[in-house]
Design an enzyme around this catalytic site. Structure first.
Site, PDB file in Angstrom:
ATOM      1  N   GLU A  51     108.714  22.599 -83.762  1.00  0.00           N
ATOM      2  CA  GLU A  51     108.769  23.672 -82.777  1.00  0.00           C
ATOM      3  C   GLU A  51     109.722  24.808 -83.110  1.00  0.00           C
ATOM      4  O   GLU A  51     109.529  25.914 -82.636  1.00  0.00           O
ATOM      5  CB  GLU A  51     109.149  23.079 -81.407  1.00  0.00           C
ATOM      6  CG  GLU A  51     108.118  22.137 -80.825  1.00  0.00           C
ATOM      7  CD  GLU A  51     106.799  22.836 -80.536  1.00  0.00           C
ATOM      8  OE1 GLU A  51     106.821  23.986 -80.022  1.00  0.00           O
ATOM      9  OE2 GLU A  51     105.738  22.251 -80.837  1.00  0.00           O
TER      10      GLU A  51
ATOM     11  N   SER B 242      98.821 -24.276 -34.124  1.00  0.00           N
ATOM     12  CA  SER B 242      99.809 -25.333 -33.929  1.00  0.00           C
ATOM     13  C   SER B 242     101.035 -25.179 -34.810  1.00  0.00           C
ATOM     14  O   SER B 242     102.054 -25.835 -34.556  1.00  0.00           O
ATOM     15  CB  SER B 242      99.170 -26.694 -34.197  1.00  0.00           C
ATOM     16  OG  SER B 242      98.207 -26.990 -33.202  1.00  0.00           O
TER      17      SER B 242
END
Length: 838
Positions: free
Chosen positions: A238, A551
């Site tokens: 770059e 239950s």
């Protein structure tokens, strides 16, 4: 009477000497020489000789026997002594052999260690030499450009200021002096930027990741943490003048101005510093104004930060594609590696891989307007993109040689990487779509209600770069998924291959701490949560985890009965059907009388503990009437039930002063919904001796190594004595479905609830605990229809949910590696007796 001379006088004993007759002496001598006497004398002599000979023989025999015995003993003793000596000699030889073998093994190990040390030393020296050469090349390049920099710094600074002033002149002419103030004063520097960074959620070990959060995938690295190959490759790709320029490429700036003025195609070539300035300031487009502001920011950056810092800013910010922002996220996304220099060499990206990553920055993603013609540089896309990547990689390789980072020979030896990962279309889900994704939603919900996360933006946690350590144990979570995901081949046989509507949920909690060790609310972390509910990012409750417990809720009813002093041996009316007019349960009422779903040998009158084990509804309904529904609910709240749901689906949070008048005595037999998460927390309370610890999912949160949140472990009693908890546990340990075959003491309770008036069960439960682990399992359907097997049979907690619970508990306890003897249940003060029979 006359006698012959040979006749034997019967009155004379021939064995005794006889007196000689008086008279003629010769007559006596003649008498003494009679043949019979001579014969007797001979016989007697012969017998005497025989006796003497016999005695002699016996003596000789005894002497010979004694001699033989003595000789035998001497031989035996000699043999024994010889054998003992032989054994000692063999033992000494064996010891010498063992010592020799040990010395030989030690010598071999020493030589191997020495060889390994020398090899490691040589490898380290070679690596150090490579690093030294790389550093020397890097220093040479820097000296080269530093020399240029020293010669031209003043001139470049003057040219830069002049160029910026010239470039700003048209703008100043149009917008005035205020524009210059905007460019210079309002441009943010890196210290002022709040870059979003990926937050990661981990298992309790703090190492194994569960999911990554946030709208971007970014992991920030410090300048000295970044791999040298990455830095060199990005500079070669770059900005090859990066180490020498002042942050501004005057040619690029002038070219942008000229193209803008003349109307030609806009161009945007920039230095690394300018690119970062554009990213940091959110600038877009390729215009004169953008270039001018970009130049000003680059100028400020160069004078405020070192080159290494600017390069790190850039590498942590620039997009690489596939949702990866920053080189660390890119290294993982494309190669499954890291750009961190402190990682082992095998885990770091290589020079060739770093070069490929650098090629991606030019165009991270395809152009939306022309994805076919301009597909970017990701080689996994194939075609033009792969060709672009190879061409750009070769360009970067040339730059590495030009800048002195590689020799021509080293560059030529590099090969283009072919290990790039395939593109995952679901990568943005970050593993939230698996079973643990549901737990992550609870993690986020929990944090949003705690400081310092309360009141923050919805994406604050995800983009904050947090290291979130959960309470989930990876091994126990795996056991939960293996048992509760009934579509897997690892699930119990009885629940596999059943109708597609079947759904299971499982939650495990650590007694004493409240840590959620495993959470399974469904196989799809983005779907419905069948184990609990949570607040989403907007604060809206989400989830589908409440179900009538049946239950299994009788545990809390029993606990309240013990708290109020009711004995386990108390006898209760237990017919199959019974009316309760005070509660509106009669034959004439819509609900009808209360019925037992099971039968027991103790009927029609059972003790309280027998009614619990047999799961009889009639005595527990009467018990709830006597205790009061509000008292039963309060006990459930104390134990860990945070909310109940009414029959029309409304959640009622069980705060200490909450209005629970809408709940009828049916609450004592499990009619009103609870979550699997709360039920597991309640079981953990009883497993911890009646001490409740708040159920939670998060252990700690750190950022940049600093802890900003930590779990708060607290305990609170629920009003039961130690003896009462022991009694409760003893009763639940008598339930057959709770028995484990791995040596652990276990207690539990099953439960079912029907689907409307169909007469068939829609919900099946199994909840329970050992001293080290508590878990709750629910089995139902996704559409609320009855639970029916593929063969048309009914489903119960004891037949199907219990199978999931037992498999999970067995595997999870094995993974925990704990000693069951350390977690034995205490026996109650008195073992209750069965009800008397007629």
């Amino acid at each position: 009477m006359d006698r012959s001379p040979d006749a034997r006088d019967p009155d004379i004993d021939p064995a005794q000497p006889q007196p000689e007759p008086a008279g003629d002496p010769s007559a006596g001598w003649t008498r003494r020489l009679r043949p019979d006497r001579i014969a007797r004398a001979v016989t007697a002599g012969r017998d005497g000789v025989r006796r003497v000979a016999s005695a002699g023989r016996d003596g000789v025999r005894r002497i010979a026997s004694a001699g033989r015995d003595g000789a035998r003993e001497v031989v035996t003793a000699s043999t024994r002594a010889w054998r003992d000596a032989a054994r000692r000699r063999a033992s000494r030889r064996q010891e010498r052999e063992q010592r020799w073998q040990a010395q030989r093994q030690a010598e071999i190990a020493r030589r191997q260690a020495e060889a390994a040390r020398l090899a490691a030393q040589r490898q380290a020296q070679a690596l150090a030499e490579q690093q030294r050469r790389a550093i020397e090349r890097d220093r040479a390049a820097r000296r080269h450009y530093a020399q240029l920099l020293r010669k031209e710094r003043a001139r470049r600074a003057r040219r830069c200021r002049l160029a910026v002033a010239i470039l700003l002149t048209p703008v100043l002419a149009l917008a005035g002096v205020a524009v210059l103030g905007y460019y210079i004063d309002r441009v943010p520097l890196p210290a002022q930027l709040q870059l979003p960074e990926t937050s990661t959620v981990y298992f309790a070990d703090g190492v194994t990741p569960i999911a990554r959060l946030g709208s971007v995938n970014r992991i920030i690295l410090e300048p000295d943490e970044i791999n040298d190959a990455v830095k060199q490759a990005i500079v070669a790709a770059e900005d090859r003048t990066f180490w020498a320029n002042d942050g501004v490429d005057l040619r690029a700036v002038a070219r942008a101005v000229w193209n803008n003025v003349t109307g030609r195609d806009l161009q945007g070539a920039s230095t690394i510093t300018q690119q970062y300035a554009r990213l940091a300031a959110g600038l877009s487009g390729v215009t004169y104004a953008r270039k001018a502001r970009e130049a000003v920011l680059a100028w400020k950056l160069t004078r405020s930060y070192s080159k290494d810092e600017i390069l790190a800013f850039y590498l942590n910010t620039v997009p690489f594609g596939r949702g990866a922002y920053g080189v660390e996220a890119a290294a993982d996304a494309f190669f499954g590696k890291t750009a961190r220099r402190s990682a082992p060499a095998a885990e770091q990206v290589t020079v060739a891989e770093a070069m490929l990553l650098a090629t991606l920055v030019k165009q991270p993603e395809p152009d939306p307007a022309d994805p076919e013609g301009s597909p970017g540089y990701d080689p996994a896309r194939g075609g033009i993109a792969a060709a672009n990547s190879l061409s750009r990689w070769e360009y970067v390789r040339e730059g590495m040689v030009e800048l002195g980072y590689l020799t021509p020979e080293e560059a030529q030896a590099l090969t283009y990487p072919t290990t790039v990962r395939a593109i995952d279309p679901d990568a943005d889900l970050r593993r939230l779509d698996g079973p643990t994704g549901m737990a992550v939603r609870h993690v986020l919900s929990e944090l949003r209600q705690r400081e310092p996360f309360r009141g923050q933006a919805p994406d604050y946690i995800g983009n904050g770069g947090f290291h979130i350590v959960t309470t989930l144990d990876p091994a126990i979570q795996a056991a939960a998924e293996a048992a509760a995901d009934i579509r897997r081949p690892t699930a119990p046989d009885v629940v596999r291959g059943q109708p597609e509507t079947w759904q299971a949920a499982l939650v495990a909690v650590e007694p004493g701490t409240g840590r959620v060790l495993a959470y399974y609310g469904g196989s799809d972390g983005t779907g419905a949560d069948h184990a609990g509910w949570y607040f989403d990012a907007a604060g809206v409750p989400s989830g589908f985890g409440q179900h009538p417990p049946g239950s299994s809720f009788k545990i809390y009813t029993l606990a309240e009965a013990l708290r109020q002093g009711i004995s386990l041996s108390s006898v209760w009316d237990s017919p199959d059907v019974k009316e309760f007019p005070d509660s509106g349960r009669t034959y004439q009422s819509p609900a009808g009388p209360v019925r037992n779903a099971a039968s027991a040998a103790c009927q029609p009158a059972c003790t309280l503990w027998e009614a619990t084990v047999a799961s009889l509804n009639v005595p527990f309904f009467e018990l709830t009437e006597r205790l009061g529904p509000a008292r039963v609910i309060d006990m459930a709240r104390r134990a860990g039930i945070a909310a109940l749901w009414t029959e029309d689906g409304q959640r009622v949070d069980l705060e200490p002063e909450a209005d629970v008048s809408m709940f009828t005595p049916e609450v004592g037999i499990g009619q009103f919904g609870v979550t699997v998460l709360d039920h597991a927390g309640g079981m953990a309370t009883f497993a911890a001796g009646g001490q409740r610890a708040g159920v939670h999912f998060v252990r700690e949160v750190t950022r940049d190594g600093v802890r900003i949140y930590a779990e708060q472990l607290t305990r609170a009693g629920i009003g039961l004595t130690t003896e009462q908890v022991d009694e409760l546990t003893w009763v639940l340990s008598q339930v057959p479905s709770a028995q484990l075959d791995n040596g652990w003491d276990a207690a539990g309770k099953t439960g079912t609830w029907q689907a409307g008036n169909t007469g068939r069960n829609a919900h099946a439960w199994m909840v329970g605990y050992t001293g080290a682990l508590a878990a709750a399992v629910w089995l139902g359907t996704t559409d609320g229809s009855p639970l029916v097997t593929r063969d048309g049979a009914d489903v119960y907690g004891s037949t199907h949910a219990a199978a999931i619970w037992r498999q999970f508990m067995t595997q999870a306890l094995a993974q925990a590696g704990l000693d069951p003897a350390q977690y034995r249940f205490r026996p109650p003060p008195t073992i209750p007796s069965p009800a008397p029979t007629a």
